[in-house]
Design a protein around this motif. Structure first.
Motif, mmCIF file in Angstrom:
data_model
loop_
_atom_site.group_PDB
_atom_site.id
_atom_site.type_symbol
_atom_site.label_atom_id
_atom_site.label_comp_id
_atom_site.label_asym_id
_atom_site.label_seq_id
_atom_site.Cartn_x
_atom_site.Cartn_y
_atom_site.Cartn_z
ATOM 1 N N CYS A 5 47.796 24.784 59.255
ATOM 2 C CA CYS A 5 46.841 25.890 59.417
ATOM 3 C C CYS A 5 46.999 26.919 58.308
ATOM 4 C CB CYS A 5 47.034 26.556 60.778
ATOM 5 S SG CYS A 5 46.463 25.557 62.154
ATOM 6 N N VAL A 6 48.229 27.236 57.954
ATOM 7 C CA VAL A 6 48.479 28.199 56.889
ATOM 8 C C VAL A 6 47.948 27.675 55.558
ATOM 9 C CG1 VAL A 6 50.316 29.326 55.555
ATOM 10 C CG2 VAL A 6 50.451 29.259 58.043
ATOM 11 N N ILE A 7 48.144 26.386 55.287
ATOM 12 C CA ILE A 7 47.661 25.785 54.037
ATOM 13 C C ILE A 7 46.139 25.843 53.974
ATOM 14 C CG2 ILE A 7 47.459 23.608 52.776
ATOM 15 C CD1 ILE A 7 50.337 22.993 53.718
ATOM 16 N N PHE A 8 45.471 25.463 55.044
ATOM 17 C CA PHE A 8 44.004 25.487 55.048
ATOM 18 C C PHE A 8 43.460 26.918 54.936
ATOM 19 C CE2 PHE A 8 44.086 21.182 57.098
ATOM 20 C CZ PHE A 8 43.421 20.543 56.065
ATOM 21 N N SER A 10 44.987 29.486 53.525
ATOM 22 C CA SER A 10 45.249 29.933 52.150
ATOM 23 C C SER A 10 44.251 29.334 51.175
ATOM 24 C CB SER A 10 46.668 29.551 51.722
ATOM 25 O OG SER A 10 47.609 30.169 52.552
ATOM 26 N N ALA A 11 43.990 28.046 51.300
ATOM 27 C CA ALA A 11 43.036 27.389 50.411
ATOM 28 C C ALA A 11 41.643 27.975 50.594
ATOM 29 C CB ALA A 11 43.018 25.881 50.688
ATOM 30 N N GLY A 12 41.262 28.245 51.828
ATOM 31 C CA GLY A 12 39.960 28.847 52.093
ATOM 32 C C GLY A 12 39.819 30.220 51.466
ATOM 33 N N SER A 18 37.195 32.928 44.729
ATOM 34 C CA SER A 18 36.755 32.453 43.418
ATOM 35 C C SER A 18 35.242 32.308 43.377
ATOM 36 C CB SER A 18 37.432 31.128 43.049
ATOM 37 O OG SER A 18 37.042 30.109 43.940
ATOM 38 N N PHE A 19 34.603 31.910 44.478
ATOM 39 C CA PHE A 19 33.151 31.819 44.506
ATOM 40 C C PHE A 19 32.511 33.198 44.500
ATOM 41 C CE2 PHE A 19 33.834 27.534 46.519
ATOM 42 C CZ PHE A 19 33.389 26.824 45.417
ATOM 43 N N VAL A 20 33.094 34.143 45.189
ATOM 44 C CA VAL A 20 32.555 35.500 45.221
ATOM 45 C C VAL A 20 32.645 36.136 43.834
ATOM 46 C CG1 VAL A 20 32.970 37.829 46.105
ATOM 47 C CG2 VAL A 20 32.989 35.889 47.658
#
Length: 87
Positions: A5-8, A10-12, A18-20
């Motif tokens: 959950c922490v990895i997902f 963080s990646a999100g 980066s998209f913003v």
């Protein structure tokens, strides 16, 4: 499970930021046809940096500071003082 959950999460967050930032950079670098069009969005014009001084003297509005936006519209800076379309 907790690590996954922490990895997902963080990646999100990383990809979301980066998209913003990419979208805001595209919006900041908009090319305007003329000073009238630029002044509709930015009343005081656009300055390359906050330390530039206006050659024409006192202005009515403070310019918006953005190097990317100034570079895209540098042709509108007639007096070459690094402030495009100042009012």
């Amino acid at each position: 499970m907790k690590k996954l959950c922490v990895i997902f999460l963080s990646a999100g967050l990383v990809f979301g930021f980066s998209f913003v930032s990419a979208n805001s950079a595209d919006a900041a670098a908009k090319k305007f046809k003329n000073c009238t069009e630029l002044n509709n969005s930015y009343k005081g014009g656009v300055a390359r940096s906050s330390s530039v001084k206006n050659k024409g003297g006192k202005t009515k509005y403070k310019p918006y500071v953005s190097q990317a936006l100034y570079d895209a519209n540098s042709s509108l800076d007639r007096d070459k003082d690094f402030i495009a379309c100042e009012k």
